[in-house]
Enzyme design. Structure first.
Site, PDB file in Angstrom:
ATOM      1  N   THR A  25       0.841  -1.192   0.000  1.00 36.51           N
ATOM      2  CA  THR A  25       0.000   0.000   0.000  1.00 36.51           C
ATOM      3  C   THR A  25       0.878   1.244   0.000  1.00 36.51           C
ATOM      4  OG1 THR A  25      -1.807  -1.110   1.162  1.00 36.51           O
ATOM      5  CG2 THR A  25      -1.703   1.290   1.364  1.00 36.51           C
ATOM      6  N   SER A  27       2.188   5.135  -2.199  1.00 34.61           N
ATOM      7  CA  SER A  27       2.424   5.778  -3.491  1.00 34.61           C
ATOM      8  C   SER A  27       3.396   5.011  -4.375  1.00 34.61           C
ATOM      9  CB  SER A  27       2.935   7.206  -3.274  1.00 34.61           C
ATOM     10  OG  SER A  27       4.100   7.216  -2.467  1.00 34.61           O
ATOM     11  N   VAL A  82       8.304   1.566   1.870  1.00 34.21           N
ATOM     12  CA  VAL A  82       8.741   1.896   3.230  1.00 34.21           C
ATOM     13  C   VAL A  82       8.760   3.414   3.384  1.00 34.21           C
ATOM     14  CG1 VAL A  82      10.164  -0.175   3.481  1.00 34.21           C
ATOM     15  CG2 VAL A  82      11.207   1.931   2.638  1.00 34.21           C
ATOM     16  N   GLY A  94       4.030   2.316   7.638  1.00 34.16           N
ATOM     17  CA  GLY A  94       2.747   2.650   8.233  1.00 34.16           C
ATOM     18  C   GLY A  94       2.310   4.077   8.028  1.00 34.16           C
ATOM     19  N   GLY A  95       3.083   4.835   7.231  1.00 33.31           N
ATOM     20  CA  GLY A  95       2.686   6.210   6.963  1.00 33.31           C
ATOM     21  C   GLY A  95       1.326   6.309   6.295  1.00 33.31           C
ATOM     22  N   GLU A 102      -0.117  -4.908   6.513  1.00 34.23           N
ATOM     23  CA  GLU A 102       1.182  -5.039   5.857  1.00 34.23           C
ATOM     24  C   GLU A 102       2.091  -6.000   6.618  1.00 34.23           C
ATOM     25  OE1 GLU A 102       1.541  -0.650   3.708  1.00 34.23           O
ATOM     26  OE2 GLU A 102       2.331  -0.937   5.723  1.00 34.23           O
TER      27      GLU A 102
END
Length: 225
Positions: A25, A27, A82, A94-95, A102
């Protein structure tokens, strides 16, 4: 060329027929999913497990066959982005708020690839906040415990409202600073009631694929894997 797209496109090349693939997940992962979707359109036979509702929607639109996590006992390859990673392959993730799913998928994977642009490479993780997924019930008490540890937790807000994960939980972002004691934080988080998972992904990947501005795509292998 877009460094994130470079990394995502390269990572998609590691997907082989017959694999169960974890779809990350974020960008950079977005480009990877698009590249895999194009390969599926051209005949690649795989099944995939998305790590968020957003990735699930993207994969369905691309025609990638999907499984739920409860339908598998392993994942052949997990590819995800990451937020930071150090030379020892310790990462913060986790941003985007999908860290629990994940980590479940990455833990099941036989092989993990982290993908990124060059800005994510750091000497010491911690400049980026450490996301911690916490239960809504008792969240105030969990936040207080983290405050007592000196971690400066901030409850994540999006669009003016407390952010809620795909699992119905909250995210506390810890502002620790680069060079924090990773093992101390990991151990203490494990003692706090209400903490469901954290964004420390320590030495989990076999390789990282980095899109750079001057060297094209770099593939960095983990010697411990």
């Amino acid at each position: 060329m877009d460094m994130k797209k470079m990394a995502g496109d390269k990572a998609a090349e590691y997907v082989k027929d017959g694999m169960v693939v974890g779809l990350g997940t974020g960008s950079t992962a977005y480009h990877m999913v698009n590249a895999i979707g194009e390969r599926v359109k051209n005949g690649l036979k795989i099944q995939a497990i998305p790590t968020s509702k957003a990735t699930e929607a993207q994969a369905r639109e691309l025609g990638i066959p999907l499984l739920t996590i409860d339908e598998v006992d392993h994942v052949d390859l997990d590819i995800d982005g990451v937020d930071e990673i150090d030379p020892q392959f310790n990462a913060i993730k986790g941003g985007g708020g999908a860290l629990y799913r994940e980590k479940v998928v990455a833990t099941l994977a036989k092989e993990v690839i982290w993908i990124m642009d060059e800005s994510k490479l750091v000497d010491h993780i911690g400049a980026f906040h450490l996301p911690v997924e916490i239960a809504q019930y008792g969240s105030k008490q969990a936040m207080a415990r983290m405050e007592e540890c000196g971690w400066k937790p901030v409850l994540r807000v999006r669009d003016g409202k407390t952010f809620v994960t795909d699992n119905g939980n909250y995210i506390a972002d810890l502002h620790l600073g680069a060079g924090f004691d990773i093992e101390d934080v990991r151990e203490k988080l494990g003692t706090i009631v209400g903490v469901l998972e954290h964004g420390l992904f320590l030495n989990m990947c076999k390789r990282m694929i980095v899109g750079t501005s001057s060297e094209g795509v770099r593939v960095i292998e983990n010697p411990s894997k």
